[in-house]
Write a protein that holds these residues in place. Structure first.
Motif, short mmCIF file in Angstrom:
data_model
loop_
_atom_site.label_atom_id
_atom_site.label_comp_id
_atom_site.label_asym_id
_atom_site.label_seq_id
_atom_site.Cartn_x
_atom_site.Cartn_y
_atom_site.Cartn_z
N LYS A 186 7.21 -32.59 107.90
CA LYS A 186 8.15 -31.59 108.41
C LYS A 186 7.90 -31.31 109.88
CE LYS A 186 9.18 -29.11 104.11
NZ LYS A 186 9.10 -27.81 103.41
N TYR A 187 6.63 -31.26 110.26
CA TYR A 187 6.28 -31.00 111.66
C TYR A 187 6.77 -32.13 112.56
CZ TYR A 187 3.46 -30.63 115.88
OH TYR A 187 3.06 -30.56 117.20
N LEU A 193 13.72 -33.27 116.08
CA LEU A 193 14.90 -32.41 116.22
C LEU A 193 14.92 -31.70 117.57
CD1 LEU A 193 15.14 -30.87 112.62
CD2 LEU A 193 16.53 -32.71 113.62
N THR A 194 13.75 -31.27 118.04
CA THR A 194 13.70 -30.61 119.35
C THR A 194 13.94 -31.63 120.48
OG1 THR A 194 11.28 -30.83 119.40
CG2 THR A 194 12.17 -28.77 118.58
N THR A 195 13.48 -32.86 120.30
CA THR A 195 13.73 -33.91 121.28
C THR A 195 15.22 -34.24 121.32
OG1 THR A 195 11.54 -34.86 120.88
CG2 THR A 195 13.17 -36.29 121.94
N LYS A 196 15.83 -34.30 120.15
CA LYS A 196 17.27 -34.58 120.07
C LYS A 196 18.08 -33.47 120.73
CE LYS A 196 20.82 -35.61 116.58
NZ LYS A 196 21.09 -35.71 115.13
N ALA A 197 17.66 -32.22 120.52
CA ALA A 197 18.35 -31.09 121.15
C ALA A 197 18.19 -31.12 122.66
CB ALA A 197 17.81 -29.77 120.58
N ALA A 198 17.01 -31.52 123.14
CA ALA A 198 16.77 -31.60 124.58
C ALA A 198 17.63 -32.70 125.21
CB ALA A 198 15.29 -31.88 124.85
N TYR A 199 17.85 -33.78 124.47
CA TYR A 199 18.67 -34.89 124.97
C TYR A 199 20.08 -34.45 125.29
CZ TYR A 199 21.28 -39.31 124.83
OH TYR A 199 22.10 -40.37 125.13
N ALA A 200 20.63 -33.56 124.49
CA ALA A 200 22.01 -33.12 124.67
C ALA A 200 22.23 -32.46 126.02
CB ALA A 200 22.41 -32.17 123.54
N ASP A 201 21.22 -31.76 126.54
CA ASP A 201 21.36 -31.02 127.79
C ASP A 201 20.69 -31.71 128.98
OD1 ASP A 201 22.69 -28.95 126.44
OD2 ASP A 201 20.79 -28.03 125.87
N TYR A 209 10.18 -36.15 125.70
CA TYR A 209 9.00 -36.00 124.83
C TYR A 209 7.88 -36.85 125.40
CZ TYR A 209 5.98 -36.81 120.73
OH TYR A 209 4.91 -36.92 119.88
N ARG A 210 6.72 -36.24 125.58
CA ARG A 210 5.57 -36.97 126.12
C ARG A 210 4.51 -37.08 125.04
NH1 ARG A 210 1.01 -35.27 129.75
NH2 ARG A 210 0.28 -37.15 130.80
N ASP A 211 4.34 -38.29 124.52
CA ASP A 211 3.43 -38.51 123.41
C ASP A 211 1.99 -38.18 123.77
OD1 ASP A 211 2.95 -39.60 120.67
OD2 ASP A 211 1.74 -41.03 121.78
N ALA A 212 1.64 -38.33 125.05
CA ALA A 212 0.26 -38.09 125.48
C ALA A 212 -0.01 -36.62 125.79
CB ALA A 212 -0.06 -38.94 126.70
N ASP A 213 1.00 -35.75 125.65
CA ASP A 213 0.78 -34.33 125.95
C ASP A 213 -0.39 -33.78 125.15
OD1 ASP A 213 2.55 -33.72 127.92
OD2 ASP A 213 4.16 -33.09 126.59
N LEU A 214 -1.19 -32.99 125.83
CA LEU A 214 -2.39 -32.46 125.21
C LEU A 214 -2.08 -31.63 123.97
CD1 LEU A 214 -5.42 -32.30 125.40
CD2 LEU A 214 -5.21 -30.43 127.05
N ALA A 243 10.06 -24.63 117.75
CA ALA A 243 11.04 -25.22 116.84
C ALA A 243 10.37 -26.18 115.87
CB ALA A 243 12.12 -25.95 117.65
N ALA A 244 9.37 -26.94 116.34
CA ALA A 244 8.66 -27.86 115.46
C ALA A 244 7.84 -27.10 114.42
CB ALA A 244 7.75 -28.78 116.28
N LEU A 245 7.19 -26.01 114.84
CA LEU A 245 6.39 -25.22 113.91
C LEU A 245 7.25 -24.51 112.87
CD1 LEU A 245 3.85 -23.67 116.44
CD2 LEU A 245 3.34 -25.37 114.69
N LYS A 246 8.50 -24.24 113.24
CA LYS A 246 9.42 -23.59 112.31
C LYS A 246 9.63 -24.45 111.07
CE LYS A 246 14.14 -21.74 111.98
NZ LYS A 246 15.42 -21.54 112.71
N GLU A 247 9.61 -25.77 111.26
CA GLU A 247 9.82 -26.70 110.15
C GLU A 247 8.76 -26.54 109.07
OE1 GLU A 247 12.28 -29.23 109.55
OE2 GLU A 247 13.30 -27.93 110.98
N ILE A 248 7.57 -26.10 109.43
CA ILE A 248 6.49 -25.96 108.45
C ILE A 248 6.15 -24.49 108.18
CG2 ILE A 248 5.46 -28.20 108.94
CD1 ILE A 248 3.39 -26.78 110.67
N GLY A 249 7.08 -23.61 108.55
CA GLY A 249 6.89 -22.19 108.27
C GLY A 249 5.83 -21.53 109.11
N LYS A 250 5.55 -22.08 110.31
CA LYS A 250 4.51 -21.52 111.17
C LYS A 250 5.08 -21.09 112.52
CE LYS A 250 0.38 -22.07 110.74
NZ LYS A 250 -0.74 -21.19 110.34
N LYS A 251 6.39 -20.78 112.57
CA LYS A 251 7.01 -20.44 113.85
C LYS A 251 6.35 -19.23 114.49
CE LYS A 251 11.40 -19.27 116.04
NZ LYS A 251 12.83 -18.98 115.85
N ASN A 252 5.99 -18.24 113.69
CA ASN A 252 5.38 -17.02 114.24
C ASN A 252 3.99 -17.26 114.80
OD1 ASN A 252 7.65 -15.53 113.57
ND2 ASN A 252 6.85 -14.94 111.57
#
Length: 281
Positions: A186-187, A193-201, A209-214, A243-252
């Motif tokens: 889910k994560y 999904l967040t990468t796809k949303a960023a692509y639109a704008d 998306y940077r795979d090497a991001d810390l 948004a990614a954490l929201k998928e696993i119920g950890k948004k807060n």
């Protein structure tokens, strides 16, 4: 008989950004237990996802050149373009034209005068899984050779997959229970999904998306069930990570830090880092 209660210390993560560099820390209670520095000058861009624009198509080679914000254009083969519906596993003809905007991932970094190799078949790597959005393929790490274990992992992947998407079970996947694997799937889907949303704008050439991001690497290696709060000093990273954490119920869990003092100073981390780096005689 005396009853002793053990109080769990709060475990937090912190990510802050200065001049493109990322500083990360992990604390247990008020004590610094991990510190990381990630420089923005890294040359390896493999795994990164960009919004690109096709600038040239070579029909004879079944390849296209794509401008994606780097000094040299990348090249995209027909086999690295998702198959159109009703077509076989690999598209035999290029389905892109000059001027088309495409979401591409770097599968091989540029070397010398040769540009990066690109793919439109995206993948998001986790600790136990590799998530393949839009690619309905299930696989198991080649390092797992026992046929019975491979068959068992494929059955698990069937339970975890999202419709139309695929998964690869990594070498460490047998060490995780089903609940942990579901949370990671889910994560990873949330990252897509967040990468796809960023692509639109985004504009052509923008990094999505940077795979090497810390923060991506640390969250890949740390059990998120152990983390109470993740403080983030970048609104862009906060939105994507939240948004990614929201998928696993950890948004807060994610908290955008906007205090007047620098985050590491405010939480008492900066002085602990100085103490660690101080020379001792």
């Amino acid at each position: 008989m005396r009853c002793v209660r053990f109080i769990k210390m709060q475990k937090n993560m912190y990510f802050d950004y200065f001049g493109g560099d990322c500083f990360a820390a992990v604390t247990e209670g008020d004590t610094l237990v991990e510190f990381h520095l990630d420089s923005a000058g890294a040359s390896d861009i493999s795994g990164n996802i960009y919004k690109g624009r096709v600038v040239n198509v070579l029909e004879g080679m079944q390849a296209a050149f794509v401008a994606f914000g780097q000094a040299k254009n990348g090249y995209l083969y027909a086999g690295d373009i998702p198959a159109a519906e009703g077509v076989g596993e690999v598209t035999q003809k290029l389905s892109v034209g000059v001027g088309d905007e495409v979401m591409v991932q770097v599968s091989k970094s540029p070397i010398g005068t040769k540009g990066a190799r690109l793919t439109m078949n995206l993948s998001f790597v986790g600790k136990y899984l590799i998530y393949l959005p839009g690619t309905p393929f299930l696989g198991v790490s080649r390092k797992i050779t026992a046929e019975a274990e491979r068959a068992s992992l494929i059955a698990v992947a069937e339970k975890l997959r999202f419709a139309g998407d695929g998964l690869i079970m990594r070498t460490r996947s047998p060490q995780a229970d089903l609940k942990t694997l579901k949370a990671e799937a889910k994560y990873l889907r949330g990252l897509y999904l967040t990468t796809k949303a960023a692509y639109a704008d985004a504009a052509a050439g923008d990094l999505l998306y940077r795979d090497a991001d810390l923060h991506v690497r640390l969250l890949r290696d740390i059990d998120l069930k152990e983390i109470d709060k993740i403080y983030i000093g970048s609104e862009t990273v906060y939105k994507r990570l939240g948004a990614a954490l929201k998928e696993i119920g950890k948004k807060n869990t994610a908290v955008l830090y906007s205090g007047e003092r620098e985050m590491f100073d405010y939480f008492g981390i900066e002085q602990q880092v100085f103490n660690i780096l101080r020379s001792h005689v």
